[in-house]
Design a protein around this motif. Sequence first.
Motif, PDB file in Angstrom:
ATOM      1  N   PHE A 101       0.838  -1.187   0.000  1.00 49.37           N
ATOM      2  CA  PHE A 101       0.000   0.000   0.000  1.00 49.37           C
ATOM      3  C   PHE A 101       0.879   1.244   0.000  1.00 49.37           C
ATOM      4  CE2 PHE A 101      -2.716  -3.299   1.975  1.00 49.37           C
ATOM      5  CZ  PHE A 101      -3.645  -3.365   0.954  1.00 49.37           C
ATOM      6  N   ARG A 102       0.404   2.278  -0.710  1.00 46.20           N
ATOM      7  CA  ARG A 102       1.309   3.383  -1.031  1.00 46.20           C
ATOM      8  C   ARG A 102       1.696   4.222   0.174  1.00 46.20           C
ATOM      9  NH1 ARG A 102      -1.958   7.703  -4.828  1.00 46.20           N
ATOM     10  NH2 ARG A 102      -3.080   8.798  -3.168  1.00 46.20           N
ATOM     11  N   THR A 103       0.971   4.107   1.305  1.00 50.34           N
ATOM     12  CA  THR A 103       1.404   4.835   2.496  1.00 50.34           C
ATOM     13  C   THR A 103       2.685   4.255   3.084  1.00 50.34           C
ATOM     14  OG1 THR A 103      -0.146   3.493   3.788  1.00 50.34           O
ATOM     15  CG2 THR A 103      -0.882   5.693   3.130  1.00 50.34           C
ATOM     16  N   SER A 104       3.125   3.097   2.582  1.00 52.32           N
ATOM     17  CA  SER A 104       4.412   2.542   3.023  1.00 52.32           C
ATOM     18  C   SER A 104       5.588   3.147   2.265  1.00 52.32           C
ATOM     19  CB  SER A 104       4.419   1.019   2.847  1.00 52.32           C
ATOM     20  OG  SER A 104       4.344   0.649   1.479  1.00 52.32           O
ATOM     21  N   ILE A 105       5.308   3.894   1.192  1.00 48.82           N
ATOM     22  CA  ILE A 105       6.367   4.505   0.380  1.00 48.82           C
ATOM     23  C   ILE A 105       7.069   5.596   1.177  1.00 48.82           C
ATOM     24  CG2 ILE A 105       6.840   5.888  -1.687  1.00 48.82           C
ATOM     25  CD1 ILE A 105       6.149   3.123  -2.475  1.00 48.82           C
ATOM     26  N   THR A 106       8.386   5.612   1.116  1.00 41.84           N
ATOM     27  CA  THR A 106       9.167   6.646   1.779  1.00 41.84           C
ATOM     28  C   THR A 106      10.444   6.885   0.985  1.00 41.84           C
ATOM     29  OG1 THR A 106      10.009   7.359   3.939  1.00 41.84           O
ATOM     30  CG2 THR A 106      10.468   5.091   3.283  1.00 41.84           C
ATOM     31  N   GLY A 107      11.229   7.859   1.431  1.00 42.18           N
ATOM     32  CA  GLY A 107      12.440   8.235   0.726  1.00 42.18           C
ATOM     33  C   GLY A 107      13.599   7.286   0.970  1.00 42.18           C
ATOM     34  N   PRO A 108      14.739   7.570   0.336  1.00 42.22           N
ATOM     35  CA  PRO A 108      15.854   6.625   0.349  1.00 42.22           C
ATOM     36  C   PRO A 108      16.666   6.596   1.631  1.00 42.22           C
ATOM     37  CG  PRO A 108      16.430   8.564  -0.928  1.00 42.22           C
ATOM     38  CD  PRO A 108      14.976   8.706  -0.583  1.00 42.22           C
ATOM     39  N   VAL A 109      16.562   7.634   2.462  1.00 44.14           N
ATOM     40  CA  VAL A 109      17.393   7.717   3.668  1.00 44.14           C
ATOM     41  C   VAL A 109      16.509   8.080   4.848  1.00 44.14           C
ATOM     42  CG1 VAL A 109      19.314   8.907   4.783  1.00 44.14           C
ATOM     43  CG2 VAL A 109      19.417   8.420   2.336  1.00 44.14           C
ATOM     44  N   GLY A 110      16.658   7.371   5.959  1.00 43.42           N
ATOM     45  CA  GLY A 110      15.889   7.716   7.145  1.00 43.42           C
ATOM     46  C   GLY A 110      15.787   6.559   8.106  1.00 43.42           C
ATOM     47  N   ASP A 111      14.932   6.724   9.111  1.00 39.93           N
ATOM     48  CA  ASP A 111      14.723   5.698  10.119  1.00 39.93           C
ATOM     49  C   ASP A 111      13.678   4.686   9.646  1.00 39.93           C
ATOM     50  OD1 ASP A 111      16.510   6.935  11.802  1.00 39.93           O
ATOM     51  OD2 ASP A 111      14.969   7.957  12.990  1.00 39.93           O
ATOM     52  N   LEU A 112      13.858   3.450  10.070  1.00 31.89           N
ATOM     53  CA  LEU A 112      12.884   2.387   9.848  1.00 31.89           C
ATOM     54  C   LEU A 112      12.365   1.957  11.213  1.00 31.89           C
ATOM     55  CD1 LEU A 112      11.471   0.237   8.029  1.00 31.89           C
ATOM     56  CD2 LEU A 112      13.448  -1.239   8.514  1.00 31.89           C
ATOM     57  N   ALA A 113      11.107   2.306  11.517  1.00 35.91           N
ATOM     58  CA  ALA A 113      10.507   1.920  12.786  1.00 35.91           C
ATOM     59  C   ALA A 113      10.084   0.460  12.721  1.00 35.91           C
ATOM     60  CB  ALA A 113       9.318   2.821  13.097  1.00 35.91           C
ATOM     61  N   LEU A 114      10.582  -0.353  13.640  1.00 34.12           N
ATOM     62  CA  LEU A 114      10.314  -1.786  13.641  1.00 34.12           C
ATOM     63  C   LEU A 114       9.079  -2.071  14.488  1.00 34.12           C
ATOM     64  CD1 LEU A 114      13.959  -3.112  14.224  1.00 34.12           C
ATOM     65  CD2 LEU A 114      12.786  -2.749  12.040  1.00 34.12           C
ATOM     66  N   PRO A 115       7.980  -2.538  13.864  1.00 30.27           N
ATOM     67  CA  PRO A 115       6.752  -2.789  14.615  1.00 30.27           C
ATOM     68  C   PRO A 115       6.723  -4.141  15.320  1.00 30.27           C
ATOM     69  CG  PRO A 115       6.366  -3.244  12.316  1.00 30.27           C
ATOM     70  CD  PRO A 115       7.786  -2.745  12.417  1.00 30.27           C
ATOM     71  N   PHE A 177       7.938   0.883   5.040  1.00 29.32           N
ATOM     72  CA  PHE A 177       8.340  -0.436   4.570  1.00 29.32           C
ATOM     73  C   PHE A 177       8.605  -0.488   3.066  1.00 29.32           C
ATOM     74  CE2 PHE A 177       7.393  -4.097   7.694  1.00 29.32           C
ATOM     75  CZ  PHE A 177       7.986  -3.402   8.726  1.00 29.32           C
ATOM     76  N   ALA A 178       8.514   0.646   2.362  1.00 29.35           N
ATOM     77  CA  ALA A 178       8.787   0.657   0.919  1.00 29.35           C
ATOM     78  C   ALA A 178       9.631   1.874   0.546  1.00 29.35           C
ATOM     79  CB  ALA A 178       7.492   0.635   0.120  1.00 29.35           C
ATOM     80  N   PRO A 179      10.849   1.975   1.085  1.00 23.77           N
ATOM     81  CA  PRO A 179      11.727   3.062   0.630  1.00 23.77           C
ATOM     82  C   PRO A 179      12.144   2.837  -0.816  1.00 23.77           C
ATOM     83  CG  PRO A 179      12.943   1.561   2.038  1.00 23.77           C
ATOM     84  CD  PRO A 179      11.510   1.108   2.065  1.00 23.77           C
ATOM     85  N   ILE A 180      12.168   3.911  -1.589  1.00 24.90           N
ATOM     86  CA  ILE A 180      12.629   3.841  -2.974  1.00 24.90           C
ATOM     87  C   ILE A 180      13.547   5.031  -3.243  1.00 24.90           C
ATOM     88  CG2 ILE A 180      10.663   2.543  -3.867  1.00 24.90           C
ATOM     89  CD1 ILE A 180       9.507   5.187  -4.915  1.00 24.90           C
ATOM     90  N   GLY A 181      14.401   4.880  -4.265  1.00 25.47           N
ATOM     91  CA  GLY A 181      15.291   5.966  -4.640  1.00 25.47           C
ATOM     92  C   GLY A 181      16.710   5.465  -4.867  1.00 25.47           C
TER      93      GLY A 181
END
Length: 288
Positions: A101-115, A177-181
């Motif tokens: 789902f597209r709300t999982s899309i994020t940029g190439p650099v940053g934090d990944l919160a582990l659920p 959960f879907a970083p791209i770049g």
Amino acid sequence: MRIANLAGRLVLVTDTGAVDVEEASRGQFGPDPTAIYRRWPDFTAWAESAELPSGRPYDDAELGAPVPEPGQVFAIGLNYRAHATESGFDFPVEPPVFTKFRTSITGPVGDLALPGETVDWEAELVVVIGREARHVAAADAWDYVAGLTAGQDYSERTRQLVAPAPQFSLGKSFPGFAPIGPVVVTLDELPDPADLEIGCSINGEQVQKARTSDLIFSIPVLIERLSAVLPLQPGDLIFTGTPSGVGGGRTPKRFLVPGEEVVTWIEGIGALRQRCVPGTPHTTASAS
């Protein structure tokens, strides 16, 4: 071209830095990084003849997802033979398809919160569609591709495989959960867009490495199979599958923990970097 999203604005990345497209085109094209794919022929025609000014330096932390609002996000499972084997499955005869789902899309650099405690990594080559594709033959499919980018298909395995029926899309769609770049690279910039090295490391330890030519279902075949069912729209994304080396396929299994850094790279495109941090725990419930 190397297309990016710099602080929410569409830019071209050149040898000198980032060039703002709206400014360089004198308003012919707007700042929205996703909208450009709906005008892809016009945009590429302009870019081929444009005399671009010098770009400005930037920090990778300023980059957002180069396609932040795709209409559809497809993902392909078990598309490398070694990954199918480590996952305990036979080689597929049709591409296994799910969505992120597209709300999982994020940029190439940053934090990944582990659920949860079973978050896994999956380095992937991602296709960006450049024109509407309906019933496209594999032989013509590259003509419908705007470019390629790097992606991660992070997966919370407990949520993904919860009984009685797996929940692939939910387990792979937590925020971030879907970083791209870091950029979308057009095909002319790559020596062979069908054969790129792909890899992933955790805290400097290489955990995945392969070539995209090892895909069971190539990019043209994926476009042919998907477009036979539904139209692919400009700006849609296809996560093409991951090589072997994921944590869930190891003995013992290995999953991400806070403090680890995941680096994903694809030859000719660039790298993603996520620092794992604690997140809000998720819960699963039994069917009533």
